[in-house]
Design a protein around this motif. Sequence first.
Motif, mmCIF file in Angstrom:
data_model
loop_
_atom_site.group_PDB
_atom_site.id
_atom_site.type_symbol
_atom_site.label_atom_id
_atom_site.label_comp_id
_atom_site.label_asym_id
_atom_site.label_seq_id
_atom_site.Cartn_x
_atom_site.Cartn_y
_atom_site.Cartn_z
ATOM 1 N N THR A 257 0.810 -1.217 0.000
ATOM 2 C CA THR A 257 0.000 0.000 0.000
ATOM 3 C C THR A 257 0.846 1.272 0.000
ATOM 4 O O THR A 257 0.381 2.319 -0.451
ATOM 5 C CB THR A 257 -0.979 0.013 1.192
ATOM 6 N N PHE A 258 2.080 1.182 0.462
ATOM 7 C CA PHE A 258 2.997 2.314 0.328
ATOM 8 C C PHE A 258 3.198 2.651 -1.148
ATOM 9 O O PHE A 258 3.170 3.821 -1.555
ATOM 10 C CB PHE A 258 4.330 1.964 0.993
ATOM 11 N N GLY A 259 3.382 1.624 -1.983
ATOM 12 C CA GLY A 259 3.548 1.838 -3.422
ATOM 13 C C GLY A 259 2.282 2.334 -4.083
ATOM 14 O O GLY A 259 2.329 3.190 -4.981
ATOM 15 N N LEU A 260 1.140 1.810 -3.667
ATOM 16 C CA LEU A 260 -0.135 2.263 -4.223
ATOM 17 C C LEU A 260 -0.325 3.758 -3.997
ATOM 18 O O LEU A 260 -0.737 4.500 -4.900
ATOM 19 C CB LEU A 260 -1.291 1.482 -3.591
ATOM 20 N N GLY A 261 -0.009 4.213 -2.794
ATOM 21 C CA GLY A 261 -0.126 5.644 -2.514
ATOM 22 C C GLY A 261 0.852 6.470 -3.317
ATOM 23 O O GLY A 261 0.479 7.458 -3.956
ATOM 24 N N MET A 262 2.115 6.053 -3.316
ATOM 25 C CA MET A 262 3.158 6.862 -3.947
ATOM 26 C C MET A 262 3.035 6.907 -5.463
ATOM 27 O O MET A 262 3.392 7.914 -6.087
ATOM 28 C CB MET A 262 4.535 6.321 -3.563
ATOM 29 N N LEU A 263 2.549 5.846 -6.094
ATOM 30 C CA LEU A 263 2.555 5.771 -7.557
ATOM 31 C C LEU A 263 1.191 6.008 -8.201
ATOM 32 O O LEU A 263 1.120 6.288 -9.400
ATOM 33 C CB LEU A 263 3.084 4.408 -8.004
ATOM 34 N N VAL A 341 24.428 15.043 -0.049
ATOM 35 C CA VAL A 341 23.703 15.763 -1.112
ATOM 36 C C VAL A 341 22.713 16.789 -0.577
ATOM 37 O O VAL A 341 21.931 17.363 -1.344
ATOM 38 C CB VAL A 341 22.963 14.765 -2.048
ATOM 39 N N GLY A 342 22.720 17.013 0.733
ATOM 40 C CA GLY A 342 21.839 18.018 1.306
ATOM 41 C C GLY A 342 20.376 17.627 1.341
ATOM 42 O O GLY A 342 19.494 18.482 1.455
ATOM 43 N N LEU A 343 20.100 16.343 1.269
ATOM 44 C CA LEU A 343 18.727 15.848 1.202
ATOM 45 C C LEU A 343 18.302 15.301 2.561
ATOM 46 O O LEU A 343 18.917 14.359 3.079
ATOM 47 C CB LEU A 343 18.634 14.748 0.143
ATOM 48 N N GLU A 344 17.283 15.900 3.165
ATOM 49 C CA GLU A 344 16.763 15.416 4.439
ATOM 50 C C GLU A 344 15.597 14.473 4.156
ATOM 51 O O GLU A 344 14.493 14.900 3.811
ATOM 52 C CB GLU A 344 16.331 16.582 5.325
ATOM 53 N N ILE A 345 15.853 13.192 4.282
ATOM 54 C CA ILE A 345 14.855 12.183 3.927
ATOM 55 C C ILE A 345 13.663 12.271 4.868
ATOM 56 O O ILE A 345 13.806 12.378 6.093
ATOM 57 C CB ILE A 345 15.478 10.777 3.968
ATOM 58 N N VAL A 346 12.477 12.226 4.279
ATOM 59 C CA VAL A 346 11.242 12.191 5.047
ATOM 60 C C VAL A 346 11.042 10.763 5.537
ATOM 61 O O VAL A 346 10.838 9.836 4.747
ATOM 62 C CB VAL A 346 10.037 12.635 4.193
ATOM 63 N N ASP A 347 11.142 10.582 6.835
ATOM 64 C CA ASP A 347 10.930 9.263 7.418
ATOM 65 C C ASP A 347 9.493 9.173 7.908
ATOM 66 O O ASP A 347 8.851 10.192 8.199
ATOM 67 C CB ASP A 347 11.906 9.041 8.574
ATOM 68 N N GLY A 348 8.994 7.975 7.983
ATOM 69 C CA GLY A 348 7.631 7.790 8.460
ATOM 70 C C GLY A 348 7.362 6.338 8.779
ATOM 71 O O GLY A 348 8.114 5.451 8.369
ATOM 72 N N ILE A 349 6.302 6.125 9.514
ATOM 73 C CA ILE A 349 5.859 4.765 9.776
ATOM 74 C C ILE A 349 4.408 4.647 9.349
ATOM 75 O O ILE A 349 3.587 5.543 9.594
ATOM 76 C CB ILE A 349 6.029 4.366 11.263
ATOM 77 N N GLY A 350 4.130 3.578 8.650
ATOM 78 C CA GLY A 350 2.764 3.283 8.237
ATOM 79 C C GLY A 350 2.487 1.813 8.470
ATOM 80 O O GLY A 350 3.300 1.086 9.045
ATOM 81 N N ALA A 351 1.340 1.362 8.011
ATOM 82 C CA ALA A 351 0.960 -0.043 8.157
ATOM 83 C C ALA A 351 -0.102 -0.360 7.128
ATOM 84 O O ALA A 351 -0.901 0.517 6.769
ATOM 85 C CB ALA A 351 0.432 -0.320 9.570
ATOM 86 N N THR A 352 -0.105 -1.586 6.651
ATOM 87 C CA THR A 352 -1.167 -2.006 5.736
ATOM 88 C C THR A 352 -2.531 -1.798 6.393
ATOM 89 O O THR A 352 -3.506 -1.431 5.737
ATOM 90 C CB THR A 352 -0.986 -3.488 5.350
ATOM 91 N N ILE A 357 1.207 6.000 5.600
ATOM 92 C CA ILE A 357 1.967 6.621 6.694
ATOM 93 C C ILE A 357 1.056 7.476 7.568
ATOM 94 O O ILE A 357 0.226 8.234 7.072
ATOM 95 C CB ILE A 357 3.118 7.462 6.118
ATOM 96 N N PHE A 358 1.234 7.364 8.882
ATOM 97 C CA PHE A 358 0.449 8.157 9.832
ATOM 98 C C PHE A 358 1.329 8.968 10.780
ATOM 99 O O PHE A 358 0.867 9.887 11.444
ATOM 100 C CB PHE A 358 -0.488 7.255 10.648
ATOM 101 N N LEU A 359 2.591 8.631 10.872
ATOM 102 C CA LEU A 359 3.542 9.320 11.741
ATOM 103 C C LEU A 359 4.755 9.657 10.889
ATOM 104 O O LEU A 359 5.300 8.781 10.222
ATOM 105 C CB LEU A 359 3.944 8.381 12.890
#
Length: 552
Positions: A257-263, A341-352, A357-359
Motif C-alpha cells: 500500500t505504500f507503493g499504491l499511494g506513492m505511484l 547531497v543536502g537531502l533530508e529524507i522524510v521518514d515515516g511509519i505506516g501499516a497495511t 503513513i500516519f507518523l
Amino acid sequence: MTADTAQALTPSAHVDTFARDNLPPAELWPVLEFTTPELQYPERLNAGAELIERAVERFGEHHHALRTPAGITWTLGELRDHTHRIARVLTEDLGLVPGNRVLLRSPNTPIAVAAWLAIIEAGGIAVVVMSALRSRELVPIVDKTRPVIALVDSRFADDLHTVRDQGHPELVVVPFGGDASDDLMVRSADKPTGFVAVDTAADDVALLCPTSGSTGTPKITMHFHRDVLSIDNTFGKHGLGLRPDDVVACTAPMAFTFGLGMLVVFPLRAGACALLTDAVTPVELADVVHSERVSVLATAPTAYKQMIKAGKIAQLSGLRTAVSAGEHISAGVWNHIRDAVGLEIVDGIGATELLHIFLSTAAASETREGSTGKPLPGYRAEILGDDGEPVAAGVPGRLAVIGPVGCRYLADDRQHERVENGWNVTGDTFYRDEDGYFFYCARTDSMIVSSGYNIGAPEVEACIDMHPDVVDAAVIAEADAERGQIVSAFVVLRSGIAPDTAAVESIQNHVKAELAPYKYPRRIRFIDALPRNSSGKLQHFKLRETIQESTS
C-alpha cells in the motif's frame, strides 16, 4: 465526526454483499476520527472516479500521468480511456457486479494502474497481490477473498492458472500485456470510453489488502473508498506535498500500500507524473533517478544503504524530496545522505492496516536525530503500557494510533490483536519525548531482553550495517539458558571478505565500540542474502525458523 462503527454504515452499492458480511464485529473496530476539513466526505463516493476523472478535469487530458524508463508515456486522458475500456470488459464481458472481488497481479506497469482504476470505478473490490508470490502463497489469499476474476500480467499467469485448476475452477483468469486473443488489451481495444463510475458509498469496501509483514500468515485488511482519499488528505497533502511538475519514482509494488499511494493515489491527486520501474536494483535505481530527472523518490532504507555502499548517492542530488518507509531508517544512513547531497529524507511509519503513513518527520516543526516525527494532521498517537494506559515521556511502550483509517481484518479472529480500547495497536515499540516527538525502538516482537537489559534489535542492526565489510544485517533474539535471550545477528558480507572467526570478532568489536557493550551480538551467522518479501521488508520470522531448525 468520530467513532464511526459498523452500525453507522450507509446504504451500499454492492450487489455482492461478501465484504460487508465479513467485516469484523462492531465492538472490535477502532475508533475512526475525521478531524480536519479535508477529511469530511459525502455519503456517496467512488475513489476511482475521484482519482482519474477529477484529475482530468483539473489538469486536462494532455497532462502527464505515467511513464516508464523504456519510453512508454500516458497522458491523463489516455489513462482515463484505458480505464473506461477495461471497466467495460469487466462489466459487459466478464459479468462483474458491484462488490465482486477482482485479483490483480502485476509489476508496476501502466496497464496495471488502469486495471486497478477500472476495478474501483466498476464497483469491484481490488485484491492486489505481489507478482513474486507463488501458487501456494496465492491459494490462501484466493481462498479468503474469493475473487471472481483475476487480471494478471501475462508473464505471471502460470501460477494463477495453477490456483484455478487445483481448486478454484470458477476463477476467470485474464492475462494482459501479451499477444493472446483473450488478452485484456485485445478485449478492450474496441470498447467505447465514457464509462460512468458506480455510485458507491464512501464506506463501501474498495480494497482487500494482504498484509506483507514479518509474520508468516497473511491477514487481509479491508479499506473503504474514503480511505483511499484519506491517505492523500493526510500524508499526501501534509507530508509529501507533490506538485504538478513532479516526477515520482517508488520501488514498492502497487500490492504494497505504500507503493499504491506513492505511484497512483498521490500523483493523480496532485497532477504529478509516476515513473513506473520494473525490478530495478538499488544501484540501478540511483542511475534511473538521475537519467529520468526524478524529483521525488520513495524507497526502503535498505535501498538507501546499498546506494551509499555503491557510491551512488550523488545520483540523488537532483531530488526535491525523498521518502523512506517499510522499515526504520537509521540515523547513520539519514545523516550520510544529508551530508552528501543536502537531502533530508522524510521518514515515516505506516501499516497495511492503516493503508499508509500516519507518523512522519514531515509533521514535525524541526528534525530531531533518530525521531520518526509526529502524527500527521488527522491522526493522534499514544504510547501504551502493558495495562493499556498511556506511559510517561521517555518510557518505551506500544505505539497506538487513531485517525480516519483503521484496522479491519476480513473474517479474522486476530482482529483483537491490533485493536485495543479503540486504538490501532501497530506492533511497534516507541517512546515519546517531552516535546511530543516519537522515537522508534523496535517491533514489539523484536525487543531483546538479555540478562535484564532491553535491547532494540534495529539499533544493533544499524550499527552492524556501518561496518565497512557488511552489506546487510539483521538482528533477532535467540534463546539462551544463562541470559534468557542473546543478541543474534545474520550478516551478509562484502564480496571477498572471508566468513571466519576474524570477521565475527571484527563485527563484535565494532558494536562494542559504538554501543553499550552488553548490546553486542554474541552469535553471528553469515548468509548470502537476508530473506525479504516482495516489498523489501525483512522477514524476521524466517530467521527465527532458521535458529529453531538448527537447535532442534
